[in-house]
Design an enzyme around this catalytic site. Structure first.
Site, short mmCIF file in Angstrom:
data_model
loop_
_atom_site.label_atom_id
_atom_site.label_comp_id
_atom_site.label_asym_id
_atom_site.label_seq_id
_atom_site.Cartn_x
_atom_site.Cartn_y
_atom_site.Cartn_z
N LYS A 110 0.87 -1.34 0.09
CA LYS A 110 0.04 -0.04 0.01
C LYS A 110 0.79 1.19 -0.12
CE LYS A 110 -1.83 -1.47 3.54
NZ LYS A 110 -2.58 -1.87 5.02
N THR A 114 -6.70 9.48 9.58
CA THR A 114 -6.31 8.40 8.92
C THR A 114 -6.29 7.04 9.95
OG1 THR A 114 -4.04 8.79 8.89
CG2 THR A 114 -5.31 9.21 6.88
N GLY A 128 -6.65 3.92 11.71
CA GLY A 128 -7.17 2.75 11.74
C GLY A 128 -7.38 2.28 9.88
N THR A 129 -7.12 3.07 9.28
CA THR A 129 -7.27 2.82 7.87
C THR A 129 -6.57 1.39 7.27
OG1 THR A 129 -5.18 4.09 7.11
CG2 THR A 129 -6.97 5.18 7.09
N GLY A 130 -5.40 0.91 7.81
CA GLY A 130 -4.76 -0.26 7.52
C GLY A 130 -5.76 -1.55 8.10
N CYS A 131 -6.20 -1.12 9.13
CA CYS A 131 -7.13 -2.27 9.66
C CYS A 131 -8.43 -2.52 8.86
CB CYS A 131 -7.38 -2.09 11.15
SG CYS A 131 -6.21 -1.72 12.41
#
Length: 269
Positions: free
Chosen positions: A176, A207, A209-212
């Site tokens: 990403k 942003t 928690g975007t990865g989770c």
């Protein structure tokens, strides 16, 4: 497709609801996948950072896994924060023969910059859990650690995705590009070819928690029977909308909007 799709998250918590288990369950719910969870660590965190961490005793972690896996169907599952080798060993033992899609989000550092797992655990993750995964979803810093290399250009990102599959044994890798400037571009390598997913970068600090959320959305779509390519494509859109319509909550990096997608038509088809 399954009438009742189900997804499991194995991760740490976030009492403010923007990341971790709470974000995963919100995402599963929005995408109509029955959500289940196994908690690895109780994390005191908010939009400003991590204040304290309590790791769940190994016996309780194993009991949670047994409770779910001995009784409930799991069509797809994801892992997030796994703080130490002992936890990873228990998880590895329990998922090794699980017939379900496995999305491994190599959570190592919070959005705030706080470290979430120790060095030995990072190495164990690379050598023991990644080979079991259907998909690994690192951001650029995580991919740099996994491969012990610097990632600067788009070609570096593509090469990293390929190496995570060919050298570390993942079935697929999604690198990403949120940490680069310009458009938010991600690269998926499925063992055969590279796919590109690009969205205009959104000017926001929200942003958290975007990865989770991204990995949870992929998990949910896979639980419904979508192909990996379809799941990533739909999830990229899901997380982009969540960021675009994020909330100005808290004093730091605010949370994304997990229900932003509701405003669109046929989102679940």
């Amino acid at each position: 497709m399954s009438k009742v799709a189900s997804s499991l998250t194995i991760a740490g918590t976030d009492p403010t609801g923007g990341a971790g288990i709470q974000a995963d369950l919100k995402t599963f719910q929005e995408l109509k996948s029955y959500g289940m969870s196994v908690i690895t660590s109780v994390v005191a965190q908010n939009t400003l950072g991590v204040q304290a961490v309590h790791h769940i005793p190994i016996s309780i972690l194993e009991a949670q896994l047994d409770s779910v896996l001995s009784d409930m169907p799991v069509h797809a599952f994801k892992t997030g924060m796994i703080a130490n080798i002992e936890m990873m060993e228990v998880i590895q033992k329990n998922i090794a023969n699980l017939d379900a899609h496995f999305v491994l989000d190599p959570v190592m550092v919070a959005t705030s910059g706080d470290s979430l797992i120790n060095e030995k655990a990072r190495s164990y993750l690379r050598t023991h859990l990644i080979p079991l995964s259907s998909l690994v979803t690192p951001n650029i810093p995580e991919a740099e650690f996994l491969l012990d290399t610097k990632i600067v250009t788009k070609d570096d990102m593509k090469d990293a995705a390929i190496k995570i599959v060919k050298e570390l044994g993942a079935s697929a890798a999604l690198v990403k590009g949120g940490h680069r400037e310009g458009d938010a571009i991600d690269y998926l390598y499925d063992g055969e070819q590279i796919y590109t997913f690009s969205e205009k970068r959104i000017d926001t600090v929200n942003t958290h928690g975007t990865g989770c959320t991204y990995a949870a959305a992929i998990t949910a779509y896979l639980s419904h029977g979508f192909s990996l390519l379809e799941a990533v494509e739909k999830s990229k859109h899901f997380v982009t909308q969540a960021i675009k319509k994020s909330f100005n909550l808290g004093q730091g990096s605010g949370p994304t909007n997990h229900w932003a997608i509701r405003e669109e038509v046929n989102v679940y088809d």
